[in-house]
Design a protein around this motif. Structure first.
Motif, PDB file in Angstrom:
ATOM      1  N   ALA A 203      -3.040 -10.508  -3.250  1.00 30.07           N
ATOM      2  CA  ALA A 203      -2.065 -11.291  -2.468  1.00 30.07           C
ATOM      3  C   ALA A 203      -2.239 -12.779  -2.763  1.00 30.07           C
ATOM      4  N   ALA A 204      -3.495 -13.223  -2.753  1.00 31.75           N
ATOM      5  CA  ALA A 204      -3.769 -14.645  -2.978  1.00 31.75           C
ATOM      6  C   ALA A 204      -3.424 -15.056  -4.415  1.00 31.75           C
ATOM      7  N   LEU A 205      -3.764 -14.193  -5.374  1.00 36.52           N
ATOM      8  CA  LEU A 205      -3.477 -14.526  -6.779  1.00 36.52           C
ATOM      9  C   LEU A 205      -1.977 -14.574  -7.054  1.00 36.52           C
ATOM     10  N   LEU A 206      -1.226 -13.732  -6.342  1.00 37.52           N
ATOM     11  CA  LEU A 206       0.221 -13.671  -6.578  1.00 37.52           C
ATOM     12  C   LEU A 206       0.986 -14.745  -5.813  1.00 37.52           C
ATOM     13  N   GLY A 207       0.271 -15.475  -4.960  1.00 36.91           N
ATOM     14  CA  GLY A 207       0.935 -16.550  -4.215  1.00 36.91           C
ATOM     15  C   GLY A 207       1.660 -16.078  -2.971  1.00 36.91           C
ATOM     16  N   ALA A 208       1.241 -14.950  -2.410  1.00 34.00           N
ATOM     17  CA  ALA A 208       1.811 -14.545  -1.118  1.00 34.00           C
ATOM     18  C   ALA A 208       1.434 -15.617  -0.088  1.00 34.00           C
ATOM     19  N   ASP A 209       2.307 -15.826   0.882  1.00 39.34           N
ATOM     20  CA  ASP A 209       2.006 -16.845   1.897  1.00 39.34           C
ATOM     21  C   ASP A 209       1.023 -16.323   2.937  1.00 39.34           C
ATOM     22  N   ILE A 210       1.094 -14.998   3.162  1.00 36.20           N
ATOM     23  CA  ILE A 210       0.286 -14.366   4.207  1.00 36.20           C
ATOM     24  C   ILE A 210      -0.151 -12.989   3.692  1.00 36.20           C
ATOM     25  N   ALA A 211      -1.342 -12.547   4.106  1.00 37.40           N
ATOM     26  CA  ALA A 211      -1.705 -11.126   3.940  1.00 37.40           C
ATOM     27  C   ALA A 211      -2.054 -10.633   5.324  1.00 37.40           C
ATOM     28  N   THR A 212      -1.543  -9.471   5.701  1.00 36.61           N
ATOM     29  CA  THR A 212      -1.941  -8.917   6.987  1.00 36.61           C
ATOM     30  C   THR A 212      -2.913  -7.778   6.730  1.00 36.61           C
TER      31      THR A 212
ATOM     32  N   LEU B  79       4.854 -11.961   3.210  1.00 36.92           N
ATOM     33  CA  LEU B  79       3.673 -11.391   3.895  1.00 36.92           C
ATOM     34  C   LEU B  79       3.306 -10.082   3.192  1.00 36.92           C
ATOM     35  N   PHE B  80       2.179 -10.104   2.512  1.00 34.62           N
ATOM     36  CA  PHE B  80       1.677  -8.923   1.779  1.00 34.62           C
ATOM     37  C   PHE B  80       1.182  -7.938   2.842  1.00 34.62           C
ATOM     38  N   ALA B  81       1.931  -6.817   3.014  1.00 33.29           N
ATOM     39  CA  ALA B  81       1.623  -5.872   4.098  1.00 33.29           C
ATOM     40  C   ALA B  81       1.156  -4.535   3.542  1.00 33.29           C
ATOM     41  N   SER B  82       0.668  -3.699   4.458  1.00 36.62           N
ATOM     42  CA  SER B  82       0.184  -2.368   4.094  1.00 36.62           C
ATOM     43  C   SER B  82      -1.008  -2.474   3.129  1.00 36.62           C
ATOM     44  N   VAL B  83      -1.951  -3.306   3.552  1.00 41.80           N
ATOM     45  CA  VAL B  83      -3.163  -3.535   2.749  1.00 41.80           C
ATOM     46  C   VAL B  83      -4.079  -2.313   2.867  1.00 41.80           C
TER      47      VAL B  83
ATOM     48  N   GLY C  86       2.772  -1.675  -6.068  1.00 46.78           N
ATOM     49  CA  GLY C  86       3.270  -2.512  -4.974  1.00 46.78           C
ATOM     50  C   GLY C  86       3.117  -3.998  -5.244  1.00 46.78           C
ATOM     51  N   SER C  87       2.051  -4.359  -5.945  1.00 47.54           N
ATOM     52  CA  SER C  87       1.807  -5.784  -6.213  1.00 47.54           C
ATOM     53  C   SER C  87       2.882  -6.380  -7.114  1.00 47.54           C
ATOM     54  N   GLU C  88       3.396  -5.529  -8.021  1.00 49.24           N
ATOM     55  CA  GLU C  88       4.462  -6.006  -8.920  1.00 49.24           C
ATOM     56  C   GLU C  88       5.672  -6.457  -8.090  1.00 49.24           C
ATOM     57  N   MET C  89       5.944  -5.721  -7.014  1.00 46.41           N
ATOM     58  CA  MET C  89       7.054  -6.107  -6.123  1.00 46.41           C
ATOM     59  C   MET C  89       6.823  -7.510  -5.542  1.00 46.41           C
ATOM     60  N   VAL C  90       5.585  -7.776  -5.136  1.00 46.85           N
ATOM     61  CA  VAL C  90       5.278  -9.094  -4.548  1.00 46.85           C
ATOM     62  C   VAL C  90       5.459 -10.192  -5.602  1.00 46.85           C
ATOM     63  N   GLU C  91       5.016  -9.883  -6.828  1.00 48.09           N
ATOM     64  CA  GLU C  91       5.156 -10.851  -7.923  1.00 48.09           C
ATOM     65  C   GLU C  91       6.644 -11.178  -8.145  1.00 48.09           C
TER      66      GLU C  91
ATOM     67  N   GLY D  41       0.812  -1.226   0.000  1.00 44.81           N
ATOM     68  CA  GLY D  41       0.000   0.000   0.000  1.00 44.81           C
ATOM     69  C   GLY D  41       0.840   1.267   0.000  1.00 44.81           C
ATOM     70  N   ARG D  42       1.933   1.243   0.761  1.00 44.43           N
ATOM     71  CA  ARG D  42       2.750   2.474   0.809  1.00 44.43           C
ATOM     72  C   ARG D  42       3.424   2.756  -0.533  1.00 44.43           C
ATOM     73  N   LEU D  43       3.731   1.695  -1.301  1.00 40.71           N
ATOM     74  CA  LEU D  43       4.275   1.920  -2.650  1.00 40.71           C
ATOM     75  C   LEU D  43       3.178   2.442  -3.570  1.00 40.71           C
TER      76      LEU D  43
END
Ligand code: E4P
Length: 219
Positions: free
Chosen positions: A177-186, A164-168, A143-148, A134-136
């Motif tokens: 987060a789920a589509l990108l395969g993050a292990d956790i979303a906070t 852990l997908f943070a700053s939601v 920001g999602s591109e970073m997670v990918e 979120g902060r990106l």
């Protein structure tokens, strides 16, 4: 994907835990400072949270030098077996993570804003990496591109560090987060509530109940 609640508010944690959908909790110094009971000892808050939720609970160090971060991390890790110590992504922080990993203390490396930072955190032995999506987004980046990218890098080298997908910021982030395969979303409490919401669910349920009422039957 695990769902953590991103708060230090005990009432929110209790309520979300009662719904049976949260797997852990993340806190940070700002979230703790927001709570009413300013005088309450931080370690006592962390212990209370650990007694409510049966899962990982992240608690952040305040120090920024290696020696002090190691010391604070050791103290926090002794509060409860489920504590994961949050360490900032700075050079001394990653050095701290390496030392903690050797001692079996799990670290959540926080304030990650690039895939390169995440690569270094994994090499240091982080248990969790927290990319702040979120902060990106807030400053006009994706920001999602970073997670990918982090997912791809970790999979390339079989790093076990959890993403852990943070700053939601909104419910769609959780789906991303789920589509990108993050292990956790906070997820903040307000957004956890929104995950349940769909106007067609509410309208459909009302219709079913209205129609059933016409039958005048009980089950
Ligand atoms: C993660 O662990 C952080 O506590 C959090 O997600 C930060 O979110 P913010 O950008 O809303 O402060």
């Amino acid at each position: 994907m695990e769902i953590f609640i991103d708060t230090a508010n005990i009432d929110e944690i209790k309520q979300a835990n009662n719904w049976g959908i949260i797997d852990g909790v993340t806190t940070n110094p700002s979230l703790v400072a927001k709570e009413k009971d300013k005088g309450k000892d931080f370690k006592a808050i962390v212990k209370e949270i650990c007694e409510i939720v049966n899962g990982d609970v992240s608690a952040e160090v305040i120090a920024t030098s290696y020696d002090e971060m190691v010391e604070e991390a050791r103290v926090l890790s002794k509060v409860h077996k489920n504590v994961v110590v949050k360490i900032p992504l700075i050079p001394d922080g990653l050095k701290t993570v390496k030392t903690l990993a050797k001692e079996g203390i799990r670290a959540n490396v926080t304030l990650c804003f690039s895939a390169n930072q995440a690569l270094l955190a994994a090499k240091a032995g982080a248990y969790i990496i927290s990319p702040f999506v979120g902060r990106l987004d807030d400053i006009g980046h994706d920001g999602s591109e970073m997670v990918e990218e982090i997912r791809e890098i970790y999979d390339n080298y079989d790093f076990k560090t959890k993403i852990l997908f943070a700053s939601v910021r909104h419910a769609d982030h959780v789906k991303q987060a789920a589509l990108l395969g993050a292990d956790i979303a906070t997820v903040p409490f307000k957004i956890i509530e929104q995950l349940y919401k769909h106007p067609l669910t509410d309208a459909g349920l009302k219709q079913f109940l209205d129609d059933w009422a016409k039958l005048g039957q009980k089950i």
